[in-house]
Design an enzyme around this catalytic site. Structure first.
Site, PDB file in Angstrom:
ATOM      1  N   GLY A  57       0.861  -1.171   0.000  1.00  0.00           N
ATOM      2  CA  GLY A  57       0.000   0.000   0.000  1.00  0.00           C
ATOM      3  C   GLY A  57       0.902   1.227   0.000  1.00  0.00           C
ATOM      4  O   GLY A  57       1.869   1.293   0.777  1.00  0.00           O
ATOM      5  N   ALA A  58       0.565   2.185  -0.872  1.00  0.00           N
ATOM      6  CA  ALA A  58       1.484   3.301  -1.112  1.00  0.00           C
ATOM      7  C   ALA A  58       1.909   4.047   0.163  1.00  0.00           C
ATOM      8  O   ALA A  58       3.116   4.201   0.417  1.00  0.00           O
ATOM      9  CB  ALA A  58       0.848   4.243  -2.138  1.00  0.00           C
ATOM     10  N   ARG A  99      10.396  -1.112  -4.930  1.00  0.00           N
ATOM     11  CA  ARG A  99       9.156  -1.088  -5.728  1.00  0.00           C
ATOM     12  C   ARG A  99       9.088   0.266  -6.439  1.00  0.00           C
ATOM     13  O   ARG A  99       9.259   1.309  -5.809  1.00  0.00           O
ATOM     14  CB  ARG A  99       7.898  -1.271  -4.853  1.00  0.00           C
ATOM     15  CG  ARG A  99       7.795  -2.642  -4.225  1.00  0.00           C
ATOM     16  CD  ARG A  99       6.400  -2.884  -3.636  1.00  0.00           C
ATOM     17  NE  ARG A  99       5.446  -3.251  -4.670  1.00  0.00           N
ATOM     18  CZ  ARG A  99       4.131  -3.388  -4.436  1.00  0.00           C
ATOM     19  NH1 ARG A  99       3.632  -3.145  -3.234  1.00  0.00           N
ATOM     20  NH2 ARG A  99       3.307  -3.744  -5.408  1.00  0.00           N
ATOM     21  N   GLN A 206      -5.477  -8.989  -2.654  1.00  0.00           N
ATOM     22  CA  GLN A 206      -5.512  -7.989  -1.577  1.00  0.00           C
ATOM     23  C   GLN A 206      -6.953  -7.684  -1.150  1.00  0.00           C
ATOM     24  O   GLN A 206      -7.205  -7.359   0.005  1.00  0.00           O
ATOM     25  CB  GLN A 206      -4.824  -6.685  -2.019  1.00  0.00           C
ATOM     26  CG  GLN A 206      -3.316  -6.767  -2.102  1.00  0.00           C
ATOM     27  CD  GLN A 206      -2.838  -7.141  -3.490  1.00  0.00           C
ATOM     28  OE1 GLN A 206      -3.527  -7.828  -4.238  1.00  0.00           O
ATOM     29  NE2 GLN A 206      -1.649  -6.704  -3.842  1.00  0.00           N
ATOM     30  N   ASP A 247      -1.653   4.812  -6.333  1.00  0.00           N
ATOM     31  CA  ASP A 247      -0.220   4.710  -6.043  1.00  0.00           C
ATOM     32  C   ASP A 247       0.565   5.902  -6.565  1.00  0.00           C
ATOM     33  O   ASP A 247       1.664   6.187  -6.092  1.00  0.00           O
ATOM     34  CB  ASP A 247       0.343   3.413  -6.622  1.00  0.00           C
ATOM     35  CG  ASP A 247      -0.146   2.227  -5.821  1.00  0.00           C
ATOM     36  OD1 ASP A 247      -1.273   1.760  -6.074  1.00  0.00           O
ATOM     37  OD2 ASP A 247       0.576   1.803  -4.895  1.00  0.00           O
ATOM     38  N   ASN A 257      -3.000   2.595 -10.093  1.00  0.00           N
ATOM     39  CA  ASN A 257      -3.457   1.845  -8.912  1.00  0.00           C
ATOM     40  C   ASN A 257      -3.394   0.363  -9.282  1.00  0.00           C
ATOM     41  O   ASN A 257      -3.050  -0.006 -10.413  1.00  0.00           O
ATOM     42  CB  ASN A 257      -4.876   2.269  -8.500  1.00  0.00           C
ATOM     43  CG  ASN A 257      -5.263   1.704  -7.134  1.00  0.00           C
ATOM     44  OD1 ASN A 257      -4.484   1.783  -6.186  1.00  0.00           O
ATOM     45  ND2 ASN A 257      -6.440   1.127  -7.018  1.00  0.00           N
ATOM     46  N   LYS A 258      -3.732  -0.478  -8.335  1.00  0.00           N
ATOM     47  CA  LYS A 258      -3.652  -1.921  -8.516  1.00  0.00           C
ATOM     48  C   LYS A 258      -4.271  -2.376  -9.830  1.00  0.00           C
ATOM     49  O   LYS A 258      -5.309  -1.869 -10.250  1.00  0.00           O
ATOM     50  CB  LYS A 258      -4.369  -2.574  -7.321  1.00  0.00           C
ATOM     51  CG  LYS A 258      -4.437  -4.083  -7.334  1.00  0.00           C
ATOM     52  CD  LYS A 258      -3.087  -4.742  -7.531  1.00  0.00           C
ATOM     53  CE  LYS A 258      -2.039  -4.283  -6.534  1.00  0.00           C
ATOM     54  NZ  LYS A 258      -0.658  -4.673  -6.926  1.00  0.00           N
TER      55      LYS A 258
END
Ligand code: MRU
Length: 355
Positions: A57-58, A99, A206, A247, A257-258
């Protein structure tokens, strides 16, 4: 103290804590089965925890990175300040390599280095103490930002409504209320009744492992769906709005985002459902002009070729595994930030509020 925090009567998972000069991370790869915290003994361990998504998670990886830098510098306080600062730069670059997509990690590390430079005329021990204070400040600010996002978005969660979210932008992804979940937690605390649909979020689940878990234990009415069920659920009129996390938000409002988020946004547009992005200021990156400039992390193929530890695809098949996608700003209804909800045109509203 354990790994949960009592917030307004709800037991929220605590993704990380800093206590007595030690960093503890809840190992999210073991959820929902086991609630286990690992003490981080060194910077390599923090790098690895970020890489393997033990902490994820960012906002959470930004905070973990800041404390990770502190851990990495702990044994170098005896160096003369110039060498100490050079060491800090090398270790920050190392952590940042874990990351690439969430801007929060680089943002937090740059902020730490800025603080170190500002203290450059002090002793290394004093610079180190300032870095501890800076990491604690980043951590505390994230808590306040999540609450601010909750207050900004609270009015969107109407009595009886259905909210769909993707991945986990919850307490586990931050230091407290989460971002996408912050209005949800506050609406629950305000006594509103509503439903949440949590996308499972293949390949690493997630949504199933983390969002469904944390919302359920907070007493929120949550229904888990597979990613490919979202269209059907929306077509039945069960979803009144979508709220997702992010993110990295580019200057024009495109955001990463994801993986799967863009699909949700396209579906929401098709069904005329408002689509909101919960965005802490730490995730807004005005130095990135547009979504196409965002580096997307590509993860290992085994995440796609197996499920629950069992191989589900033929040996040798070609695989892609981008961990994030970029949703174009045209599909976004608004960014829920700690400074209010931003509306289009986003290049203007983002620059006005965060420039
Ligand atoms: O790969 P992950 O689990 O770190 O991805 C997390 C997400 O995409 C979240 O939605 C995002 O970081 C926002 S968290 C407040």
């Amino acid at each position: 103290m354990g790994s949960t925090a009592e917030i307004r009567g709800y037991d929220l998972a605590r993704s990380l804590r800093w206590e007595g000069g030690e960093l503890f991370l809840l190992d999210q790869t073991r959820l929902p089965g086991e609630l286990v915290e690992d003490r981080q003994n060194n910077i390599e361990m923090v790098w690895n925890s970020i890489k393997r998504l033990a902490v994820r998670g960012a906002p959470a990886i930004g905070i973990a990175g800041a404390y990770g830098l502190v851990l990495g510098l702990r044994d170098y306080r005896g160096l003369e300040p110039k060498a100490f600062l050079a060491k800090a730069e090398r270790l920050a670059a190392y952590l940042d390599s874990s990351r690439p997509t969430a801007v929060n990690l680089g943002w937090a590390l740059r902020r730490m280095l800025g603080r170190a430079l500002a203290e450059a005329s002090s002793t290394s021990a004093a610079i180190y103490d300032a870095l501890v204070a800076e990491a604690e400040a980043i951590h505390a600010e994230d808590r306040a930002i999540c609450h601010g996002i909750g207050e900004s978005g609270l009015g969107l969660i109407k009595e009886g409504c259905g909210v769909l979210t993707h991945c986990n932008a919850g307490a586990l992804a931050t230091s407290e209320l989460g971002t996408a979940t912050a209005p949800i937690y506050l609406a629950q605390a305000a006594g509103r009744s509503f439903r949440v649909y949590a996308d499972e979020t293949r390949p690493l689940l997630q949504g199933a492992r983390l969002t469904a878990w944390e919302l359920q234990r907070a007493g929120i009415d949550v229904t888990l769906i597979c990613d490919d069920m979202a269209a059907s659920i929306m077509s039945q009129g069960l979803v009144d709005l979508c709220i997702v996390g992010c993110d990295r938000v580019a200057a024009n409002g495109d955001f990463a985002n994801k993986i799967g988020t863009m699909g949700v946004a396209i579906l929401a547009r098709h069904f005329s459902i408002p689509f909101y992005v919960a965005s802490p200021s730490s995730t807004i990156d005005l130095d990135t002009a547009r979504g196409g400039d965002i580096v997307i992390e590509e993860r290992g193929t085994e995440e796609v070729t197996s499920f629950g530890g069992r191989r589900t695809a033929p040996e040798g098949v070609k695989v892609r595994n981008p961990a994030f996608d970029v949703t174009p700003h045209e599909l976004v209804t608004g960014f829920i930030t700690e400074r209010g909800i931003l509306t289009p045109p986003f290049s203007e509203s983002l620059a006005r509020v965060f420039g």
